[in-house]
Scaffold this active site. Structure first.
Site, PDB file in Angstrom:
ATOM      1  CD  GLU A 129      88.207  21.064  54.938  1.00 16.07           C
ATOM      2  OE1 GLU A 129      89.147  21.740  54.453  1.00 16.07           O
ATOM      3  OE2 GLU A 129      87.333  20.529  54.241  1.00 16.07           O
ATOM      4  N   GLY A 130      89.174  23.927  60.017  1.00 18.07           N
ATOM      5  CA  GLY A 130      90.004  25.014  60.527  1.00 18.07           C
ATOM      6  C   GLY A 130      90.162  26.147  59.536  1.00 18.07           C
TER       7      GLY A 130
END
Length: 386
Positions: free
Chosen positions: A353-354
């Protein structure tokens, strides 16, 4: 420019090199922006979603529907990425590039009203007052095939850039066509242009796509000349039998496409044959961000694989990348070694998701603040002793 930057760093009121890695980061950020006064203005986070045909072969412990379920969760502010974006002031754009679900239609059950029809025979009254239109409902970019919302004070854009309902199964055929590949690259590039139009100077990219460790492992093997077995890990939680099955499936896929890939004359081909729409869009975003002199925060295993793909296409793009952490997925450190990257954090993360990149942002902020807020020897009236 590098000598001027180093001179400013060395003249800050500290022993030479005393701030260690922060000084290296400051040098890189200043070179990216070509300035002695760097900025992290308007940070943006792109969360790109897509499904993978190879998932149908049981290479992930998570079911396919988790992709769209999590994407909806992100729009409601409930994901890890939402929390970290709120914490560090990142604008969040959630983008459906190829999820196997239609988000922008009503999935609620159809309800039929069987009550008797009543007709109102009263005279028709027409309101002739002027029409008033509210033009402040959503940002222009969100109105373009998407939705916009404010959740817990966080601005969230959910954009429809769907190419298809997931990629094809690369065990039997290429994951995408040349046209789909080009569209995905362009989508990523256009998203960066939207961010830059708002003043963005730093870009973070994350992904959501069940099964995307599989193409990442294959890219790592092909681009790093590493045995495939060393590139495959548990992903979302496979046991030993699951990892063995994943290896067998990916080995068959590589064998099927071997005639196209040997010798490897074009780095585009492995990207198109094995990649996901969200991954190719990430590569397009990275290349455009480098072209526009943005700081690119590279996250974990999947985003490092995308960065590797971008670097193989245009080696100079690596100069704009900060590799933020080394995750817990098997092979991530080896992939970082391929490009001689030194990650900032080692926290055992493997969420995607970062989130790892967002966690590292305060360190980069400290490096920028060092350049902009710390006094020098002359200004502080301190004897420079070296």
């Amino acid at each position: 420019m590098a000598s001027a930057i180093q001179q400013k760093i060395d003249n800050l009121n500290k022993p030479k090199g005393a701030l260690g890695r922060l000084e290296e980061l400051a040098m890189q950020v200043c070179l990216i922006q070509q300035t002695l006064e760097p900025s992290l203005a308007h940070p943006c986070h792109l969360l790109l979603g897509g499904d993978h045909g190879i998932e149908r072969e049981g290479v992930s412990v998570s079911p396919r529907e988790v992709t769209w379920q999590q994407m909806i969760n992100f729009t409601k502010g409930g994901g890890g990425v939402n929390m970290f974006c709120r914490q560090h002031g990142f604008k969040l754009r959630i983008v459906d590039v190829g999820v196997d679900y239609d988000f922008f239609i009503d999935h609620s059950p159809l309800t039929i009203d069987h009550s008797p029809l009543t007709i109102d025979h009263s005279p028709l009254t027409i309101d002739h007052s002027p029409l008033t239109i509210d033009h402040c409902s959503a940002p222009e970019s969100a109105a373009n095939n998407g939705q916009w919302s404010m959740v817990n004070g966080q601005s969230i854009e959910f954009l429809d850039r769907k190419i298809a309902l997931g990629t094809r199964n690369f065990l039997y055929e290429a994951a995408m066509t040349e046209d789909e590949f080009d569209r995905a690259i362009q989508i990523g590039s256009d998203l960066v242009d939207d961010c830059v139009a708002e003043g963005c100077r730093v870009l973070c990219i994350g992904e959501m796509g069940i099964g995307n460790t599989s193409p990442s492992s294959i890219w790592m093997s092909l681009f790093g000349d590493i045995p495939l077995k060393d590139c495959i890990g548990a992903g979302a939680g496979l046991d030993n039998d699951g990892i063995r099955h994943k290896y067998e499936v990916l080995s068959k896929a590589l064998s099927r496409h071997q005639s196209s890939l040997s010798p490897l004359t074009s780095h585009l081909l492995p990207l198109r044959i094995f990649g996901g729409f969200e991954m190719i869009a990430a590569i397009g975003a990275m290349l455009r961000a480098a072209e526009l002199h943005l700081i690119i925060l590279v996250d974990g295993f999947i985003m490092t694989a995308c960065a590797l793909g971008a670097i193989r296409l245009y080696p100079a793009s690596q100069d704009y990348m900060i590799f933020t952490h080394c995750g817990d997925e098997a092979g991530h450190q080896m992939m970082l070694n391929i490009v001689d990257a030194k990650p900032l954090l080692h926290l055992g993360l493997r969420l995607g998701e970062g989130t790892g990149a967002l966690c590292a942002f305060p360190i980069i902020d400290s490096a920028v603040r060092m350049m902009n807020e710390m006094n020098n020897f002359e200004g502080a009236k301190i004897t420079k002793y070296f």
